[in-house]
Scaffold this active site. Structure first.
Site, PDB file in Angstrom:
ATOM      1  N   GLU A  97       0.816  -1.224   0.000  1.00 50.00           N
ATOM      2  CA  GLU A  97       0.000   0.000   0.000  1.00 50.00           C
ATOM      3  C   GLU A  97       0.841   1.261   0.000  1.00 50.00           C
ATOM      4  O   GLU A  97       0.514   2.239  -0.690  1.00 50.00           O
ATOM      5  CB  GLU A  97      -0.949  -0.004   1.202  1.00 50.00           C
ATOM      6  CG  GLU A  97      -2.148  -0.927   1.065  1.00 50.00           C
ATOM      7  CD  GLU A  97      -1.820  -2.382   1.331  1.00 50.00           C
ATOM      8  OE1 GLU A  97      -2.690  -3.242   1.068  1.00 50.00           O
ATOM      9  OE2 GLU A  97      -0.699  -2.658   1.794  1.00 50.00           O
ATOM     10  N   HIS A 166      -9.458  -5.867  10.738  1.00 48.91           N
ATOM     11  CA  HIS A 166     -10.134  -5.689   9.456  1.00 48.91           C
ATOM     12  C   HIS A 166     -11.505  -5.048   9.630  1.00 48.91           C
ATOM     13  O   HIS A 166     -12.318  -5.081   8.715  1.00 48.91           O
ATOM     14  CB  HIS A 166     -10.307  -7.037   8.753  1.00 48.91           C
ATOM     15  CG  HIS A 166      -9.036  -7.724   8.403  1.00 48.91           C
ATOM     16  ND1 HIS A 166      -8.243  -8.328   9.341  1.00 48.91           N
ATOM     17  CD2 HIS A 166      -8.412  -7.888   7.211  1.00 48.91           C
ATOM     18  CE1 HIS A 166      -7.188  -8.865   8.748  1.00 48.91           C
ATOM     19  NE2 HIS A 166      -7.260  -8.602   7.449  1.00 48.91           N
TER      20      HIS A 166
END
Length: 374
Positions: A97, A166
């Protein structure tokens, strides 16, 4: 990856300006409500169609992220785009990322319009330096000489059974940062109109979707399906009008608030539900106008309570409409703990419809006293 895109599009911002189509201003489009819905569309299809139309209209727009190409998106949001636009504009990236977000910001510096997809915004923490220090601050630090037209999008908040790493809602994190715009769609109309607005915007936009909403279907009108459709950034929508209590919320919690309002209506309480749509900028005028009408406020959010969106809304009402309040403000938020993995505990950690109903009743002094239930 950036080189491939620039070979096709050119490196000069002037070329981008020439190629970019003329669009109606978002603030003047779609300010109306669309009640004459002719068909239904899922949030997934709304996002996909918005990406497709904006990429077709503007060759400076490209999509990058993990599995967005060959796999057609982890949630199939980018289905069909690789075949239509090719690998120069739909770029599969490694699982890094920080790397591909930095490439995206650099591309935006050069006049392109990247859309960076995160498989979940929890993973965007790896790239938060690029988002905040590189994207959000550059326009100010350059005295307006550098624009950063980039969209960071992906699912945000709790899904189901994926644990604490998450499941976090980052709305309040990004809403804290000057230089960013933060959008939180609920319906297919929101997803389509706000994503188009985000892509066309000259500033970096955080676009917080919800995984559990992707498969939800919503009615849409012919106007929403028009390629010119766009929603104004910074404007909330009154999803349901009411006169007794205002409920403000965003993303998946809008659906919960509407369910709560229906339950309340059967008990003689008329709740007004405001879909914020935009967290930064926040439509303070719409919130305060509603509170001045209903004289009561319940804020609902999925994120943690401390320093949350609800806290900011409460302060706005205290500052601007305190004398209109007939009851203390009620704040509903996620539990102040990392998201549990166990399903029964996970449900307790996220606001439920009953929580909203009870809060609205308390605000309307309709709650059953604790002593009466003992």
């Amino acid at each position: 990856m950036l080189g491939a895109a620039r070979r096709q599009l050119g490196s000069g911002p002037m070329l981008v300006q020439v190629l970019r189509r003329l669009r109606p201003a978002a603030a003047t489009e779609a300010a109306r409500g669309y009640s004459a819905a002719a068909k239904e569309m899922t949030v997934r299809d709304a996002l996909n169609s918005a990406l497709d139309e904006e990429m077709s209209a503007d060759p400076s727009v490209f999509l990058m992220g993990e599995e967005v190409g060959e796999y057609q998106g982890a949630y199939k949001i980018s289905k069909g785009l690789l075949d239509k636009y090719g690998p120069d504009r739909v770029l599969d990236t490694p699982i890094t990322e920080a790397g591909f977000t930095g490439i995206g910001v650099g591309a935006a510096y050069q006049g392109l319009r990247p859309i960076v997809e995160f498989m979940t915004f929890n993973f965007a923490m790896q790239a938060i330096d690029h988002i905040i220090n590189s994207a959000a601050k550059s326009n100010y630090m350059s005295a307006g000489q550098i624009s950063v037209p980039i969209v960071f999008r992906g699912p945000n908040g709790a899904a189901a059974g994926v644990g604490a790493q998450h499941s976090q809602c980052y709305a309040a994190w990004y809403a804290h940062v000057p230089g960013l715009k933060v959008l939180t769609p609920y319906s297919a109309e929101d997803a389509r109109g706000l994503l188009k607005a985000a892509i066309r915007d000259p500033d970096p936009v955080i676009f917080l979707e919800n995984e559990l909403l992707y498969g939800e279907s919503f009615p849409v009108s012919a106007e929403v399906l028009d390629s010119s459709f766009c929603l104004p950034i910074g404007k909330a929508k009154v999803e349901r009008e009411g006169k007794d209590v205002t409920i403000t919320t965003y993303s998946k919690m809008v659906g919960y608030a509407l369910q709560a309002a229906e339950i309340l209506s059967k008990e003689g309480i008329s709740a007004e539900v405001i879909n914020l749509r935009s967290i930064r900028p926040l439509d303070r005028a719409a919130i305060n106008a509603s509170v001045r009408k209903t004289n009561r406020l319940v804020t609902v959010e999925e994120g943690f309570p401390q320093h949350g969106i609800g806290a900011e809304i409460c302060m706005s009402v205290v500052e601007e409409s305190f004398e209109y309040l007939d009851a203390p403000v009620e704040r509903i938020a996620g539990a102040d703990v990392p998201m549990p993995y166990a399903a029964n505990l996970e449900r307790m950690a996220v606001p439920q419809v009953d929580d909203i109903v009870r809060a609205a009743k308390r605000a309307c002094y309709r709650a059953v006293p604790m002593a009466a239930t003992a």
